[in-house]
Scaffold this motif. Structure first.
Motif, PDB file in Angstrom:
ATOM      1  N   VAL A  69      -1.897  -2.996 -11.202  1.00  8.30           N
ATOM      2  CA  VAL A  69      -2.755  -1.954 -11.755  1.00  8.30           C
ATOM      3  C   VAL A  69      -3.195  -2.313 -13.167  1.00  8.30           C
ATOM      4  O   VAL A  69      -4.353  -2.146 -13.547  1.00  8.30           O
ATOM      5  CB  VAL A  69      -2.030  -0.589 -11.747  1.00  8.30           C
ATOM      6  CG1 VAL A  69      -2.868   0.473 -12.440  1.00  8.30           C
ATOM      7  CG2 VAL A  69      -1.698  -0.174 -10.324  1.00  8.30           C
ATOM      8  N   THR A  70      -2.258  -2.815 -13.955  1.00  6.87           N
ATOM      9  CA  THR A  70      -2.591  -3.191 -15.327  1.00  6.87           C
ATOM     10  C   THR A  70      -1.553  -4.176 -15.839  1.00  6.87           C
ATOM     11  O   THR A  70      -0.459  -4.312 -15.282  1.00  6.87           O
ATOM     12  CB  THR A  70      -2.664  -1.952 -16.244  1.00  6.87           C
ATOM     13  OG1 THR A  70      -3.230  -2.322 -17.501  1.00  6.87           O
ATOM     14  CG2 THR A  70      -1.281  -1.376 -16.507  1.00  6.87           C
ATOM     15  N   CYS A  71      -1.909  -4.871 -16.919  1.00  8.62           N
ATOM     16  CA  CYS A  71      -0.989  -5.775 -17.608  1.00  8.62           C
ATOM     17  C   CYS A  71      -0.924  -5.331 -19.067  1.00  8.62           C
ATOM     18  O   CYS A  71      -1.952  -4.986 -19.658  1.00  8.62           O
ATOM     19  CB  CYS A  71      -1.464  -7.213 -17.523  1.00  8.62           C
ATOM     20  SG  CYS A  71      -1.620  -7.865 -15.835  1.00  8.62           S
ATOM     21  N   VAL A  72       0.253  -5.371 -19.641  1.00  5.27           N
ATOM     22  CA  VAL A  72       0.424  -4.893 -21.009  1.00  5.27           C
ATOM     23  C   VAL A  72       1.523  -5.717 -21.687  1.00  5.27           C
ATOM     24  O   VAL A  72       2.447  -6.200 -21.021  1.00  5.27           O
ATOM     25  CB  VAL A  72       0.779  -3.380 -21.030  1.00  5.27           C
ATOM     26  CG1 VAL A  72       2.070  -3.101 -20.297  1.00  5.27           C
ATOM     27  CG2 VAL A  72       0.837  -2.840 -22.457  1.00  5.27           C
TER      28      VAL A  72
ATOM     29  N   ALA B 289       4.220  -0.205  -3.477  1.00  2.00           N
ATOM     30  CA  ALA B 289       4.070   0.483  -4.767  1.00  2.00           C
ATOM     31  C   ALA B 289       3.147  -0.284  -5.709  1.00  2.00           C
ATOM     32  O   ALA B 289       3.052  -1.517  -5.642  1.00  2.00           O
ATOM     33  CB  ALA B 289       5.440   0.650  -5.417  1.00  2.00           C
ATOM     34  N   PRO B 290       2.447   0.433  -6.594  1.00  2.00           N
ATOM     35  CA  PRO B 290       1.630  -0.243  -7.612  1.00  2.00           C
ATOM     36  C   PRO B 290       2.510  -1.025  -8.574  1.00  2.00           C
ATOM     37  O   PRO B 290       3.674  -0.684  -8.788  1.00  2.00           O
ATOM     38  CB  PRO B 290       0.923   0.920  -8.319  1.00  2.00           C
ATOM     39  CG  PRO B 290       1.781   2.116  -8.066  1.00  2.00           C
ATOM     40  CD  PRO B 290       2.394   1.907  -6.720  1.00  2.00           C
TER      41      PRO B 290
ATOM     42  N   ALA C 220      11.070   2.219  -4.711  1.00  2.00           N
ATOM     43  CA  ALA C 220      10.350   2.562  -5.945  1.00  2.00           C
ATOM     44  C   ALA C 220       8.969   3.142  -5.674  1.00  2.00           C
ATOM     45  O   ALA C 220       8.289   2.763  -4.730  1.00  2.00           O
ATOM     46  CB  ALA C 220      10.236   1.328  -6.826  1.00  2.00           C
ATOM     47  N   ASP C 221       8.567   4.066  -6.540  1.00  2.00           N
ATOM     48  CA  ASP C 221       7.191   4.582  -6.522  1.00  2.00           C
ATOM     49  C   ASP C 221       6.261   3.632  -7.260  1.00  2.00           C
ATOM     50  O   ASP C 221       5.065   3.567  -6.971  1.00  2.00           O
ATOM     51  CB  ASP C 221       7.128   5.960  -7.186  1.00  2.00           C
ATOM     52  CG  ASP C 221       7.930   7.003  -6.426  1.00  2.00           C
ATOM     53  OD1 ASP C 221       7.818   7.050  -5.189  1.00  2.00           O
ATOM     54  OD2 ASP C 221       8.684   7.748  -7.072  1.00  2.00           O
ATOM     55  N   ALA C 222       6.811   2.906  -8.247  1.00  2.00           N
ATOM     56  CA  ALA C 222       6.060   1.906  -8.999  1.00  2.00           C
ATOM     57  C   ALA C 222       7.026   0.811  -9.421  1.00  2.00           C
ATOM     58  O   ALA C 222       8.236   1.046  -9.549  1.00  2.00           O
ATOM     59  CB  ALA C 222       5.387   2.527 -10.223  1.00  2.00           C
ATOM     60  N   VAL C 223       6.497  -0.387  -9.639  1.00  2.00           N
ATOM     61  CA  VAL C 223       7.332  -1.530 -10.040  1.00  2.00           C
ATOM     62  C   VAL C 223       6.797  -2.087 -11.352  1.00  2.00           C
ATOM     63  O   VAL C 223       5.588  -2.342 -11.484  1.00  2.00           O
ATOM     64  CB  VAL C 223       7.338  -2.634  -8.961  1.00  2.00           C
ATOM     65  CG1 VAL C 223       8.092  -3.861  -9.449  1.00  2.00           C
ATOM     66  CG2 VAL C 223       7.943  -2.119  -7.657  1.00  2.00           C
TER      67      VAL C 223
ATOM     68  N   ASP D  88      -6.218   2.926  -5.925  1.00  2.00           N
ATOM     69  CA  ASP D  88      -6.525   2.385  -4.587  1.00  2.00           C
ATOM     70  C   ASP D  88      -7.286   3.341  -3.669  1.00  2.00           C
ATOM     71  O   ASP D  88      -8.218   2.914  -2.985  1.00  2.00           O
ATOM     72  CB  ASP D  88      -5.242   1.915  -3.894  1.00  2.00           C
ATOM     73  CG  ASP D  88      -4.783   0.561  -4.425  1.00  2.00           C
ATOM     74  OD1 ASP D  88      -5.520  -0.025  -5.238  1.00  2.00           O
ATOM     75  OD2 ASP D  88      -3.702   0.092  -4.030  1.00  2.00           O
ATOM     76  N   PRO D  89      -6.919   4.637  -3.602  1.00  2.00           N
ATOM     77  CA  PRO D  89      -7.687   5.522  -2.714  1.00  2.00           C
ATOM     78  C   PRO D  89      -9.131   5.720  -3.173  1.00  2.00           C
ATOM     79  O   PRO D  89      -9.973   6.126  -2.376  1.00  2.00           O
ATOM     80  CB  PRO D  89      -6.917   6.851  -2.780  1.00  2.00           C
ATOM     81  CG  PRO D  89      -5.566   6.504  -3.300  1.00  2.00           C
ATOM     82  CD  PRO D  89      -5.795   5.345  -4.214  1.00  2.00           C
TER      83      PRO D  89
END
Length: 509
Positions: free
Chosen positions: A151-154, A116-117, A83-86, A180-181
């Motif tokens: 990264v965030t919570c929603v 992944a983020p 995955a690129d993101a989870v 992150d970068p």
């Protein structure tokens, strides 16, 4: 037909959705896929592809539903690794499922070395107890501090479609415009590499080189990055805000570098990472904050008995850079002056092997002009793309393709008994204790030392040599010490031998 791609070259984003069974994973995917609340969904959905026009970046998303059962754990783990993101789900009406996010799912991702983020998503918000007094921020603050990959919570509701599109927008944004970068969570400041990238951008925009961006330069920056000019009142407003927060950020000319940093940092603090990345992309940066391949010319093609050198134009540029950095006019660069040279590059390329201590230095340990030019010649010989990228980082604005040239083949030069090359490579062979390293040190003018240190990796020495037969003719000689342990492997490699101009065999008499 080639589909659309993002600013960083991606042609799609793959998002894996995981979490405990019954938390709403499949329903969440089905809702965004059909734009409605599904009455029933299978246990695990097949991959769902969202159209590229759904979000502003115009990049298609592929949503992967993962099984929760232990029997299919291997399948789930493989999808998480790809995955690129989870997206990790919990049910807003089941507090236990939220606890499982931090006690099982996030540690499991770390165990699998998933890079992944992560977006933590509370589903079934419509079923949550209305008497809950704890806000989402206070509920998730501790796990976000503990797990910086979040990264965030929603929170969302598939039944009412509340914030369902936002879930996957945040996931896509975390991939295409990563934080992150840019930001170091431990220091609570921009990363060193991000500051270096912004410094290069600032220098490129500071056309009159007075260390400040005047109104015209600020407007040019705005047009270049966002295709829209700034009104005079907007420029004044920006400078007023900066001056209030960072007094040294504005001077009589305009916006200084600290002010420029503050303005870009504001985008980050407001969650507008896409705006920050829009600036970086316009100046050629990839997600590693290095120049993208399309900002560099196609690599030069060369045979094994050819080498790559800097052109006269590039050498003239480097001479000018040396004079500019040598502020005390002592014809040498102190370590601080060399650091200043590469403060617009991702890092200094000369801090580590094989470049560290590979060239001539003064008695004070400063690098001379000969050492400076020899260091660039060595880097160009060993890694032409890296050398060219660093030329661009430090301000070379000529045609990149004209900065390097491929030499004639050595085999042809030998036949003609002539050459136009300016850099020559000499291999130094010999047994242990024979004095190979001492020979290299002598080229650099270093005194003899009786301390013996075995050479286990290739070691280089590069310096300017004046040809006595042709007065005023100067060439760069690069000595390469071949460790005895790797001798047989080197001698059996024809490509390796073809790159040698002359060999020196050292023995202990």
């Amino acid at each position: 037909m080639v589909g659309p791609s993002s600013a960083d070259g991606r042609r799609g984003v793959r998002i894996a959705v995981a979490g405990d069974g019954g938390t709403g994973k499949s329903t969440l995917i089905a809702a965004i896929g059909s734009d409605s609340f599904p009455e029933s969904v299978p246990a695990v959905l097949p991959p769902t592809r969202l159209p590229h026009y759904l979000y502003p970046d115009s990049v298609p998303l592929t949503l992967i539903d993962t099984p929760s059962s232990l029997a299919k754990q291997d399948t789930r783990n493989e999808e998480l690794k790809r995955a690129d993101a989870v997206v990790l789900t919990y049910a807003c009406d089941e507090p236990e499922s939220f606890e499982r996010v931090s006690t099982y799912w996030l540690p499991e991702l770390r165990k699998l070395e998933v890079q992944a983020p992560v977006i933590v998503v509370g589903c079934k918000l419509d079923l949550q107890n209305e008497d809950r007094l704890v806000s989402l921020e206070s509920l998730t603050a501790h796990i976000m501090r503990r797990f910086t990959e979040i990264v965030t919570c929603v929170e969302c509701s598939a039944a009412t479609f509340y914030q369902v599109p936002e879930v996957f927008y945040f996931a896509q944004k975390a991939v295409l415009h990563p934080v992150d970068p840019l930001f170091d969570y431990k220091r609570h400041a921009l990363t060193d590499r991000c500051v270096r990238a912004l410094r290069r951008i600032f220098v490129l925009c500071d056309h009159d080189m007075d260390d400040a961006l005047n109104d015209e330069e600020l407007n040019d920056f705005q047009v270049r990055c966002f295709n829209a000019p700034l009104q005079p009142s907007e420029i004044e407003n920006v400078k007023t805000i900066v001056e209030q927060k960072v007094p040294e950020g504005v001077n009589s000319v305009g916006l200084t570098f600290p002010g420029f940093i503050y303005v870009n940092n504001m985008f980050l603090k407001k969650g507008r990472t896409e705006t920050f990345w829009a600036v970086l992309r316009k100046f050629g940066y990839d997600n590693d904050l290095k120049l993208r391949d399309d900002f560099l010319p196609v690599p030069l093609k060369q045979t094994s008995d050819q080498s790559v050198e800097l052109t006269g134009d590039a050498v003239e540029f480097l001479n000018g850079i040396f004079r500019l950095l040598d502020t005390d006019k002592d014809r040498s660069l102190r370590p601080a002056e060399v650091d200043k040279l590469f403060e617009t590059a991702p890092e200094s390329p000369w801090n580590d092997a094989p470049y560290k201590d590979a060239t001539e230095k003064t008695d004070m340990g400063y690098i001379s002009l000969n050492g400076f030019l020899s260091q660039w010649a060595l880097m160009t010989l060993l890694d032409p793309p890296h050398s060219l990228a660093n030329l661009i980082y430090i301000g070379y604005n000529g045609n990149p393709a004209a900065a390097l040239r491929v030499t004639h083949r050595r085999s042809l030069d030998r036949k003609k008994q002539t050459t136009e090359r300016n850099v020559f490579q000499c291999y130094v062979f010999g047994s242990k204790h024979a004095g190979k390293s001492t020979l290299l040190y002598s080229l650099l003018g270093r005194p003899f030392s009786s301390n013996y240190t075995p050479t286990t990796v290739d070691q280089y020495a590069a310096n300017v040599v004046e040809l006595k037969r042709v007065r005023g003719t100067r060439k760069i000689l690069i000595l390469r010490e071949i460790p005895e342990d790797g001798l047989l492997e080197f001698l059996s490699n024809q490509d390796f031998l073809a790159a040698c101009d002359v060999a020196v065999f050292v023995y202990d008499r």
